[in-house]
Design a protein around this motif. Structure first.
Motif, PDB file in Angstrom:
ATOM      1  N   ASP A 134      -4.630  -9.671  -8.738  1.00 25.01           N
ATOM      2  CA  ASP A 134      -4.428 -11.117  -8.829  1.00 25.01           C
ATOM      3  C   ASP A 134      -3.000 -11.489  -9.200  1.00 25.01           C
ATOM      4  O   ASP A 134      -2.700 -12.655  -9.417  1.00 25.01           O
ATOM      5  N   GLY A 135      -2.120 -10.514  -9.281  1.00 23.94           N
ATOM      6  CA  GLY A 135      -0.733 -10.798  -9.635  1.00 23.94           C
ATOM      7  C   GLY A 135       0.015 -11.480  -8.511  1.00 23.94           C
ATOM      8  O   GLY A 135      -0.525 -11.762  -7.442  1.00 23.94           O
ATOM      9  N   GLY A 136       1.285 -11.734  -8.740  1.00 24.41           N
ATOM     10  CA  GLY A 136       2.085 -12.436  -7.752  1.00 24.41           C
ATOM     11  C   GLY A 136       2.900 -11.535  -6.856  1.00 24.41           C
ATOM     12  O   GLY A 136       3.669 -12.023  -6.018  1.00 24.41           O
ATOM     13  N   GLU A 137       2.772 -10.227  -6.982  1.00 29.26           N
ATOM     14  CA  GLU A 137       3.566  -9.297  -6.192  1.00 29.26           C
ATOM     15  C   GLU A 137       2.926  -9.079  -4.823  1.00 29.26           C
ATOM     16  O   GLU A 137       1.704  -9.011  -4.695  1.00 29.26           O
ATOM     17  N   TRP A 138       3.743  -8.987  -3.789  1.00 24.79           N
ATOM     18  CA  TRP A 138       3.230  -8.769  -2.439  1.00 24.79           C
ATOM     19  C   TRP A 138       3.705  -7.453  -1.826  1.00 24.79           C
ATOM     20  O   TRP A 138       3.143  -6.996  -0.834  1.00 24.79           O
ATOM     21  N   ARG A 139       4.726  -6.848  -2.402  1.00 28.69           N
ATOM     22  CA  ARG A 139       5.319  -5.656  -1.777  1.00 28.69           C
ATOM     23  C   ARG A 139       4.346  -4.480  -1.817  1.00 28.69           C
ATOM     24  O   ARG A 139       3.710  -4.231  -2.840  1.00 28.69           O
ATOM     25  N   GLY A 174       2.871  -0.828  -2.250  1.00 30.21           N
ATOM     26  CA  GLY A 174       3.198   0.230  -3.188  1.00 30.21           C
ATOM     27  C   GLY A 174       3.490  -0.249  -4.580  1.00 30.21           C
ATOM     28  O   GLY A 174       3.927   0.538  -5.418  1.00 30.21           O
ATOM     29  N   SER A 175       3.230  -1.535  -4.870  1.00 31.92           N
ATOM     30  CA  SER A 175       3.535  -2.079  -6.194  1.00 31.92           C
ATOM     31  C   SER A 175       2.317  -2.111  -7.107  1.00 31.92           C
ATOM     32  O   SER A 175       2.388  -2.652  -8.199  1.00 31.92           O
ATOM     33  N   PHE A 181      -0.595   0.427   4.300  1.00 29.09           N
ATOM     34  CA  PHE A 181      -1.946   0.072   3.871  1.00 29.09           C
ATOM     35  C   PHE A 181      -2.028   0.114   2.345  1.00 29.09           C
ATOM     36  O   PHE A 181      -3.076   0.371   1.760  1.00 29.09           O
ATOM     37  N   LEU A 182      -0.880  -0.206   1.699  1.00 29.09           N
ATOM     38  CA  LEU A 182      -0.812  -0.210   0.239  1.00 29.09           C
ATOM     39  C   LEU A 182      -0.457  -1.578  -0.316  1.00 29.09           C
ATOM     40  O   LEU A 182       0.061  -1.690  -1.430  1.00 29.09           O
ATOM     41  N   HIS A 183      -0.726  -2.654   0.421  1.00 26.73           N
ATOM     42  CA  HIS A 183      -0.438  -3.986  -0.095  1.00 26.73           C
ATOM     43  C   HIS A 183      -1.377  -4.302  -1.271  1.00 26.73           C
ATOM     44  O   HIS A 183      -2.581  -4.016  -1.194  1.00 26.73           O
ATOM     45  N   PRO A 184      -0.867  -4.927  -2.319  1.00 26.98           N
ATOM     46  CA  PRO A 184      -1.663  -5.165  -3.544  1.00 26.98           C
ATOM     47  C   PRO A 184      -2.608  -6.355  -3.426  1.00 26.98           C
ATOM     48  O   PRO A 184      -2.552  -7.304  -4.210  1.00 26.98           O
TER      49      PRO A 184
END
Length: 437
Positions: free
Chosen positions: A266-271, A273-274, A259-262
């Motif tokens: 608005d960035g491009g990261e999906w992992r 915890g990022s 439950f830590l998806h970003p």
């Protein structure tokens, strides 16, 4: 020559019948109670012994009505098949609200494909709906009801009440099912979350966890504290709350997701915890503690899971305050899936997070968000909290001042796992021994 006294399987009244057979000729007579049936059988046996075959000139056994067969099916089918309570409830409502009023008194043997098509046509016209008589019945509801009708007629054909199932010749296809996917933007999510904090801080936490994990509405309502892994930001989804009942997930499978998806960024990261923003939910959850009097449900009220009515009331107030165009709260789930896919997350990973039966089901709804035909691979769902810079400043402490990992169900046996709420004023989603069962 044979005379038997027994009950008929297709007679829901439980009456006794006398069955007569002689040189290939057969008749059956409905008598009522067992004593009268035995007397009638003795008389018929005596007549047959004397060569009186006029008994076979009597009218044949009456064919049961559709209502009799349908009500018997409602009793026998659930006893023989594993069927979800919600599914059985849908079948029962359609049978009693639509099929029986239309076909009820008609003999089961007289049902034809043309009559079933007439039923469908009538239901698709204004007045077909029961809840709103001015509207037609939606194709999705008709499709569910026709499944029940097909099963009823299949059983009638098996019991030789009809020569064949007329549904085989049915010429109708409902409108294709389309998921109304209208995801939120990152800016809209931030506005919604800010407004939710003003409406109800506990509801704001629910919204953020929901947006960052992509669960279904009933799965969020059925979450227990024991499902949380606060050391890694994971939760195990293994039940759903629907129609005031707890049951298995839609697919019957459990899954563990982050439950830590970003999603709020608005960035491009999906992992998972990022993003430090995503960890705000974890920080708040670690401040909530289960007291001995508290129940297991994370977002419940008065010892029960959160009800749909209350969820939607809070949701409408939140979107009105945020000045965001109204969409159903289920769009939080669609937002996660579309965002992850658009940022290049592997297809199989998104499927596992959302709990879809297959990647094909996922693609039918979300293919337009794919940036390209990237192959799906396994990924690590989340990083440990300790690997995130600044994690120790999130006030993530338990009763004894240290982190003991995920909350256990048997908190009495593990007092260090018992959590208490630090401070969170919630007018509706009660905490600290009141918002949980």
């Amino acid at each position: 020559m044979g005379v038997q006294v027994r009950k008929r399987r297709d007679d829901p009244t439980g009456a006794w019948w006398v069955f007569i057979s002689h040189r290939g000729r057969r008749r059956a007579k409905r008598v009522g109670d067992k004593k009268a049936a035995v007397v009638a059988a003795s008389q018929l046996r005596a007549r047959l012994t004397l060569g009186d075959l006029s008994v076979f000139d009597q009218p044949s056994v009456p064919v049961p009505s559709f209502e009799q067969v349908a009500r018997r099916w409602l009793v026998e089918y659930p006893a023989l098949h594993p069927i979800r309570p919600a599914t059985l409830s849908n079948y029962r409502q359609f049978i009693e609200g639509h099929l029986i009023p239309f076909f009820g008194a008609k003999p089961i043997s007289e049902l034809t494909a043309s009559q079933i098509e007439q039923f469908i046509t009538a239901k698709r016209q204004p007045g077909g709906s029961i809840r709103n008589p001015a509207r037609p019945l939606q194709d999705r509801a008709i499709q569910v009801g026709l499944v029940a009708l097909r099963l009823i007629l299949k059983r009638a054909a098996r019991d030789k009440l009809i020569p064949a199932n007329p549904m085989v010749d049915l010429e109708w296809r409902g409108a294709a099912r389309t998921d109304r996917i209208d995801p939120f933007t990152g800016q809209e999510l931030r506005l919604i979350l800010a407004a939710a904090h003003q409406v109800d801080p506990a509801f704001a936490l629910l919204v953020q966890v929901w947006a960052q994990c992509g669960a279904r509405a009933g799965e969020i309502a059925g979450l227990r504290w024991a499902d949380m892994d606060l050391a890694h930001g994971l939760l195990t989804i293994q039940r759903t709350y629907s129609r005031h009942r707890l049951g298995p997930t839609k697919t019957g499978r459990n899954r563990t997701v982050s439950f830590l998806h970003p999603i709020l960024d608005d960035g491009g990261e999906w992992r998972p915890g990022s993003s430090t923003v995503a960890f705000e939910a974890l920080g708040q959850l670690r401040q909530l503690v289960r007291a001995d009097s508290a129940g297991p449900f994370m977002f419940g009220q008065a010892g029960k899971p959160l009800r749909s009515g209350r969820l939607h009331r809070l949701w409408r107030r939140t979107l009105l305050m945020a000045k965001v165009r109204y969409r159903e709260p289920e769009q939080l789930r669609h937002t996660l899936a579309s965002t992850l896919l658009s940022r290049g997350a592997p297809l199989l990973y998104v499927q596992s997070v959302g709990g879809w039966r297959s990647a094909a089901v996922l693609l039918r709804a979300y293919a337009r968000w794919l940036p390209g035909g990237e192959s799906a691979t396994q990924v690590q769902p989340a990083r440990p909290v300790e690997s995130i810079p600044g994690w120790d400043r999130l006030d993530l402490v338990g009763v004894n001042g240290h982190n003991d990992g995920p909350v256990k169900e048997d908190s009495d046996a593990h007092p260090d796992h018992v959590l208490r709420r630090v401070k969170l004023s919630t007018p509706g989603l009660q905490s600290a021994g009141r918002h949980q069962e």
